[in-house]
Design an enzyme around this catalytic site. Structure first.
Site, mmCIF file in Angstrom:
data_model
loop_
_atom_site.group_PDB
_atom_site.id
_atom_site.type_symbol
_atom_site.label_atom_id
_atom_site.label_comp_id
_atom_site.label_asym_id
_atom_site.label_seq_id
_atom_site.Cartn_x
_atom_site.Cartn_y
_atom_site.Cartn_z
ATOM 1 N N LYS A 115 -13.995 52.011 85.068
ATOM 2 C CA LYS A 115 -14.146 53.565 83.870
ATOM 3 C C LYS A 115 -14.959 54.289 84.220
ATOM 4 C CE LYS A 115 -9.840 52.522 81.056
ATOM 5 N NZ LYS A 115 -9.811 52.622 79.891
ATOM 6 N N LYS A 197 -1.061 50.222 93.356
ATOM 7 C CA LYS A 197 -0.134 50.589 92.112
ATOM 8 C C LYS A 197 0.084 51.694 91.953
ATOM 9 C CE LYS A 197 -0.882 49.988 87.524
ATOM 10 N NZ LYS A 197 -2.124 49.845 86.142
ATOM 11 N N LYS A 200 -1.333 57.634 89.174
ATOM 12 C CA LYS A 200 -1.590 59.074 89.306
ATOM 13 C C LYS A 200 -2.912 58.738 89.677
ATOM 14 C CE LYS A 200 -1.959 61.605 85.711
ATOM 15 N NZ LYS A 200 -1.472 62.373 84.586
#
Ligand code: TRP
Length: 333
Positions: A115, A197, A200
């Site tokens: 992140k 996976k 988005k």
């Protein structure tokens, strides 16, 4: 809550409409767990603040997720369904646990590394201590089991470490939680990027992800446009045929068979017809959820009441744990 049953805790961030992958991989199980366990399900809106949010949108998504959980069949009376920020014990325990967590172990969290690479302009301290807030979620409710996907496994591990560390100093305060490994629930991949996976962030293509509040025609179209391969054989082989195998995973999870067994239904069938059948199954699975969601979310007063009752039930349990912790660490009250 009844006493003999084990406690399950899980939470989801209100960071957007859940995908079909979230639904088939996790949320669908949440409903099934409620018979066997006492379940506490949170909307982790405090975690959501680690990335910049539009306040009005965040508020709406939080309420909508409460309504959606109910539309999915999660019984708000039988379980505890609540919004994290409504229970101040979360913020209070997080501070205390921060003082029992090392910079070094937080630095090793792969999600933090990912992140911070993605949001290089906003590497805030909340992003760093995110797993501590999460540990508090689980520990406040004395959860026995936490159903987690691959991406949260490391966070559960650190929650256990923090709990054990605290218990070693102060005695048996926290229940050390275990991972709940779901008996069913497939890993659903992207329709356009079937080796990754369904998410988005994995693809710019709007057809990669099905969101469970997408228009039903759009859902069918996304499935029709799903990437397959140049063979013309419906066969389960996730290495060589990731696209087809993903569609089989989707279909078979919905109808409750293994993907190998459901492949038999499609023997000799072309990809076009196969996709049509998958699309029908998905649409029929999602349709009643959307109808219920519409009905529930339109009743503002009802959703408010559910949030209020959920917060009360959650706070009752959370505050018991928090009081114990405060006493142990030396708060005067
Ligand atoms: N971090 C989790 C996620 O993004 C959500 C979450 C918050 C959670 N608190 C939790 C999951 C406690 C399990 C247990 O998916």
């Amino acid at each position: 809550m009844e006493n003999e049953k084990k406690i399950i805790y899980s939470a989801m961030q209100p960071s957007g409409v859940p995908s079909l992958g979230n639904y088939l991989g996790a949320l669908r199980n949440w409903k099934n767990l409620q018979n066997e366990y006492n379940c506490v399900y949170g909307i982790a809106n405090m975690h959501a603040l680690t990335v910049r949010q539009d306040p009005a949108a965040l508020r709406k998504r939080t309420r909508d997720l409460v309504a959606l959980f109910m539309a999915l069949g999660i019984d708000h009376e039988k379980n505890i369904l609540y919004v994290q920020s409504d229970v101040s014990a979360h913020a209070e325990l997080a501070w205390i646990l921060n003082c029992f967590t090392y910079m070094g172990e937080l630095s090793r969290m792969t999600q933090f590394k990912d992140k911070s690479a993605k949001h290089a302009d906003n590497i805030n301290a909340g992003l760093f201590t995110y797993p501590v807030l999460m540990a508090g979620d689980i520990l406040l409710y004395r959860a026995d089991l936490v159903p987690v996907g691959e991406d949260q496994r490391q966070h559960l591990e650190i929650s256990r470490d923090i709990a054990e560390r605290f218990n070693n100093i102060y005695g048996d305060v926290f229940k050390v939680p275990d991972a709940y490994i779901a008996k069913v629930g497939a890993r659903i991949t992207g329709l356009q990027e079937p080796t990754k996976k369904m998410s988005k962030s994995e693809s710019d293509n709007d057809n990669n992800v099905i969101f469970i509040l997408d228009d039903l025609n759009l859902i069918a179209n996304k499935i029709k446009r799903a990437v397959t391969d140049s063979e013309a054989e419906v066969r389960y082989d996730s290495i060589n045929k990731p696209g087809v195998s993903n569609l089989l995973n989707i279909y078979s999870t919905i109808i409750g068979k293994t993907p190998e067994d459901s492949a038999v239904e499609f023997e000799g069938m072309g990809y076009g017809d196969f996709k049509k059948r998958v699309a029908e199954a998905v649409v029929e699975e999602i349709r009643p959820i959307q109808e219920k969601f519409k009905q529930i979310s339109a009743d503002k007063a009802f959703v408010d009441k559910v949030m209020k009752d959920g917060a009360e039930k959650a706070a009752y349990i959370a505050n018991k744990t928090l009081r114990k912790v405060k006493k142990k660490v030396g708060y005067p009250n």
